[in-house]
Design an enzyme around this catalytic site. Structure first.
Site, PDB file in Angstrom:
ATOM      1  N   ASP A   1      -8.985  -0.682  -3.040  1.00 24.47           N
ATOM      2  CA  ASP A   1      -7.514  -0.793  -3.366  1.00 24.47           C
ATOM      3  C   ASP A   1      -7.738  -1.181  -4.782  1.00 24.47           C
ATOM      4  OD1 ASP A   1      -4.919  -0.587  -3.283  1.00 24.47           O
ATOM      5  OD2 ASP A   1      -4.515  -2.521  -2.315  1.00 24.47           O
TER       6      ASP A   1
ATOM      7  N   GLU B   1      -7.198   0.920 -10.187  1.00 27.63           N
ATOM      8  CA  GLU B   1      -6.591   1.864 -11.313  1.00 27.63           C
ATOM      9  C   GLU B   1      -7.360   1.476 -12.624  1.00 27.63           C
ATOM     10  OE1 GLU B   1      -4.749   0.274  -8.780  1.00 27.63           O
ATOM     11  OE2 GLU B   1      -4.524   2.287  -7.674  1.00 27.63           O
TER      12      GLU B   1
ATOM     13  N   ASP C   1       1.482   2.746  -2.347  1.00 30.75           N
ATOM     14  CA  ASP C   1       2.485   2.068  -1.889  1.00 30.75           C
ATOM     15  C   ASP C   1       3.933   3.055  -1.680  1.00 30.75           C
ATOM     16  OD1 ASP C   1       0.777   0.058  -1.581  1.00 30.75           O
ATOM     17  OD2 ASP C   1       1.643  -0.937  -3.280  1.00 30.75           O
TER      18      ASP C   1
HETATM   19  C1  GLC Z   1      -1.619  -2.718  -2.131  1.00 30.23           C
HETATM   20  C2  GLC Z   1      -2.038  -1.490  -1.540  1.00 30.23           C
HETATM   21  C3  GLC Z   1      -1.559  -1.686  -0.248  1.00 30.23           C
HETATM   22  C4  GLC Z   1      -2.128  -3.056   0.495  1.00 30.23           C
HETATM   23  C5  GLC Z   1      -1.576  -4.288  -0.498  1.00 30.23           C
HETATM   24  C6  GLC Z   1      -2.358  -5.626  -0.020  1.00 30.23           C
HETATM   25  O1  GLC Z   1      -0.170  -2.847  -2.619  1.00 30.23           O
HETATM   26  O2  GLC Z   1      -1.576  -0.290  -2.122  1.00 30.23           O
HETATM   27  O3  GLC Z   1      -1.724  -0.608   0.803  1.00 30.23           O
HETATM   28  O4  GLC Z   1      -1.409  -3.402   1.691  1.00 30.23           O
HETATM   29  O5  GLC Z   1      -1.942  -4.095  -1.720  1.00 30.23           O
HETATM   30  O6  GLC Z   1      -3.603  -5.322  -0.072  1.00 30.23           O
END
Ligand code: GLC
Length: 796
Positions: free
Chosen positions: A406, A409, A480
């Site tokens: 995650d 980017e 998200d």
């Molecule tokens: C970001 C991710 C989400 C995750 C969060 C905490 O917002 O996109 O899926 O739960 O971070 O790690």
């Protein structure tokens, strides 16, 4: 920028056209794929998307007249004129793609005086980013054009009239149609013009822009703020050909492990251990199948990647082994940001070896993410990728089955990374402007390679950010989203375009990540999720619970029904993945991909195909229990629930109360099914079920089913089985059909012992298997019987 053509040289499949001001390389990759390259920034084409460029030796001829060079292959004719204007025709002389001859002439944003400031004072913002492009190509907007692809973009299926930006963006605000960029940058689109399709991959990782006739309906353009002019023209004429060729170029999603196609449950966060185990128990006691559970950032010690918080998880190995005993695979999140913390192994190693991105003075660059001050591994550097790949062993040794990447980017809480943060891209020193869009790609690659090395199984990686080609390494989810009906609606065109952009293994957070889900929304969302390649329910910290049982009995029953349907369809979805590895066609598809001849399919946003045989027309509006369904021309369609047959090329009205998702099966289909299990691998599947939808015509239809061990790379050495099933009407008989079973390839020893057929819409008086009468049972709309080694069944 180019001037007149001065000279021209050919070396094998490459042409070098010298203009007054620049040199252009034209490379014939195949008779249908041409690369145009202008070394504006660097001499070489250093593609991140394409790793093994295969040149297909093909016949072509080149003619050099004074003001133009003409290249002719079996499929295309390309004229390159002065000023590097390119016109591309099919082999019949029809224009496919023509460079626009004028200059850009954007519409005017009207407003008086200091209108921009006035608007901004109330928060109204409009961006016009297209003006800062150093590299750009303008193409004439032909009559009757449609555009698809672009990876993960909001809005509708057809992108004509919109402007998009490629700049990987962590966007917590509710995603809306006007967003130009989200987490992924796939600078690839498909143009469809009078039933002929072509694709363009603009292979440039800098911030790039695609304007599909927004600023002026006479042209469309693509361009970037820096880098080389480097684009591939990929001819169809079908969209299927374009997608297949594009994925051949950039790579295909490898066959996943079978369990990854099961239902997955996520939440920020299932902690402590007791909560995780409680969730696991609920699935089994409520008879809701589930294969994977996720741990989000809170399992770590102070968000330090590759660590565990031992207060919350005193003995992770034991926890994971207990979960495994009950069939659960655990996926843990690993973000790129490494906490700045002396004494923390990952940080110390990274600093010692110079593995972090640096500022312009060569000092490791620090920004802020979950752990506070953090550093960014220099993933574009192979040495760093190898180090990261080694670190995967830490998680694999705990028994983790997949890694969730995650924030790559890369995200940053303390303002964006400055342009001059430096990376070492496998020996080429470059900056954030060039590496930003490829950062998630390289991180996924490192993760994939590490898991592969340490498990020797097909790695399961899921990433938020990526670039063209990341499909070789990772599954993607669309970041998200929120528990909004609008986001359920939007997820369909978004996933269809991701699929057409090579990212076959994709999904959204089922139920929505942010905001509080409702019972009805979750019920409808699970009906869509059931058919999307990645089927994962995920929700944010502090939002209301969103597990299948979190609302009421009705919602739980609906979740169970569709999750079980998914488990039935596992072999069908797996077959589609297997076929994808050789043809590049995605699992979730817009109708236009299979029915390009039927113009009514070009803009359908709220229906999709799952593979070749299943059409899904979900309800995506609150309170709705009926909808119009378009059934494409060229096939007859059977309602999955009522078994009613409908002609294609027609709109029908379907009643769909909350527990019904409208599903149609293409006539002539043979769908392989598994018996429902709590998780993949719970039972050895010794009997394959075949759900058959015979055609009323005499035409023969076929289906090839693939079987292997579902986890290793042995299939690449040929260790698998293929079963070819065919059905055909018996000539002269009204209802009679013949089914043939051909075990056409056999190398995997654990094959099926028997086949249970469920043949719909037929009431036979006799069934013969290899000439001998066998028992059968008529149940509702279908007839059921079982065969073992017999090869020909005639149903009369
Ligand atoms: C970001 C991710 C989400 C995750 C969060 C905490 O917002 O996109 O899926 O739960 O971070 O790690």
């Amino acid at each position: 920028m180019f001037g007149k053509i001065k000279s021209f040289k050919q070396e094998g499949n490459k042409l070098f056209i010298q203009f007054e001001k620049n040199i252009v390389n034209v490379e014939i990759i195949s008779s249908s794929i041409i690369n145009f390259f202008v070394p504006l920034k660097r001499k070489e084409r250093l593609s991140k998307a394409i790793e093994n460029l295969k040149i297909e030796q093909c016949k072509f001829s080149v003619e050099n007249k004074k003001e133009r060079v003409t290249i002719t292959t079996d499929k295309l004719k390309i004229n390159v004129f002065d000023n590097f204007k390119v016109d591309i025709y099919d082999c019949h002389g029809n224009i496919l793609c023509e460079d626009y001859r004028g200059d850009r002439n954007p519409f005017i944003r009207r407003g008086v005086g200091n209108a921009w400031e006035v608007a901004a004072s109330e928060g109204h913002e409009l961006k016009d980013d297209g003006s800062k492009l150093k590299v750009q190509v303008l193409k004439k907007m032909e009559k009757d054009m449609y555009f698809y692809g672009f990876g993960e973009k909001t809005g509708h299926l057809n992108k004509k009239g919109y402007h998009y930006k490629m700049w990987n963006t962590d966007e917590p605000k509710p995603h809306v149609e006007s967003f130009e960029a989200l987490y992924k940058s796939i600078p690839f689109f498909i143009g469809l013009k009078e039933k002929q399709a072509f694709g363009i991959l603009f292979d440039n990782t800098f911030e790039s822009h695609f304007d599909m006739g927004k600023e002026n309906s006479d042209y469309y353009y693509f361009g970037a703020v820096d880098g080389n002019l480097d684009y591939y023209f990929i001819y169809g004429p079908s969209i299927r050909d374009v997608v297949s060729r594009y994925t051949d170029l950039t790579g295909r999603t490898p066959l996943p492990q079978l369990w990854t196609l099961g239902y997955q449950q996520c939440r920020w966060s299932y902690v402590p251990e007791q909560r995780l185990m409680e969730v696991a128990k609920e699935f089994r006691s409520r008879d809701i199948p589930c294969d994977a559970l996720y741990l989000d950032i809170d399992y770590m010690h102070g968000y330090r990647v590759f660590t565990w918080d031992n207060d919350k998880f005193p003995n992770p190995k034991k926890t994971l082994s207990n979960l495994k005993d009950d069939g659960f695979k655990l996926v843990t999140i690993i973000d790129p940001g490494v906490k700045k913390d002396k004494g923390y192994k990952i940080y110390d190693e990274g600093i010692k070896n110079g593995y972090f991105a640096k500022d312009k003075d060569g000092i490791p660059y620090v920004n802020k993410v979950w752990p506070g001050d953090s550093l960014y591994p220099d993933f574009p550097n192979e040495k760093v990728r190898n180090w990261w790949a080694e670190n995967q062993k830490i998680m694999m040794d705990y028994g983790v089955s997949g890694i969730w990447n995650d924030m790559n980017e890369p995200a940053s809480f303390n303002g964006p990374l400055p342009d001059d943060v430096m990376f070492n891209n496998d020996g080429v020193i470059t900056d954030h402007r060039e590496m930003h869009n490829a950062y998630g790609h390289y991180m996924s690659k490192a993760t994939y390679e590490g898991i592969k090395k340490h498990t020797n199984k097909r790695p399961f990686v899921i990433t938020r950010a990526c670039y063209a080609g990341t499909q070789k390494y990772s599954t993607v989810w669309t970041g998200d989203n929120q528990s909004l009906w609008e986001h359920l609606r939007m997820s369909i065109p978004m996933l269809m375009n991701l699929g057409m952009s090579g990212l076959t293994f994709c999904g959204t957070d089922v139920g929505g990540f942010g905001f509080d889900c409702t019972a009805e929304l979750l019920s409808r969302w699970v009906q869509v999720g059931c058919f999307t390649p990645l089927f994962r329910n995920h929700s944010s910290i502090l939002t209301r619970d969103q597990e299948p049982w979190a609302f009421d009995k009705q919602t739980e029953d609906i979740n169970r029904k569709y999750i079980k349907l998914r488990y039935k369809l596992i072999p069908y979805i797996y077959d589609t993945f297997w076929k994808e590895e050789s043809n590049g066609l995605p699992v979730i598809r817009p109708l236009v991909l299979n029915y390009q001849e039927d113009k009514n399919t070009y803009e359908i946003n709220d229906e999709f195909l799952c593979g070749e045989n299943i059409l899904v027309a979900p309800i995506v509006e609150q309170g709705k229990a009926t909808r119009v369904v378009y059934l494409p021309n060229g096939n007859r369609w059977i309602d999955y629930w009522t078994k009613e047959t409908f002609e294609g090329g027609k709109y029908i009205i379907k009643e769909a109360p909350l527990d019904t998702c409208p599903i149609y099966i293409k006539e002539g289909s043979i769908l392989p099914n598994y018996p429902v299990q709590n998780y993949i691998g719970e039972n050895k599947i010794k009997e394959l079920i075949l759900d058959v939808y015979p055609s009323a015509e005499d035409t023969e239809t076929q289906y090839v089913h693939y079987q292997d061990d579902g986890e290793s790379f042995e299939y690449r050495k040929g260790v698998y089985n293929l079963y070819e099933f065919s059905i055909k009407g018996i000539e002269g008989s009204k209802e009679g059909i013949i089914i043939k079973i051909n075990k056409s390839y056999k190398a995997y020893t654990n094959d099926y012992i028997s086949f249970k057929f469920k043949v719909n819409n037929i009431k036979p008086t006799e069934i013969l298997a290899d000439g001998n009468s066998i028992d059968f049972k008529i149940v509702d709309e279908y007839v059921e019987f079982t065969v073992k080694d017999q090869e020909e069944i005639s149903i009369k």
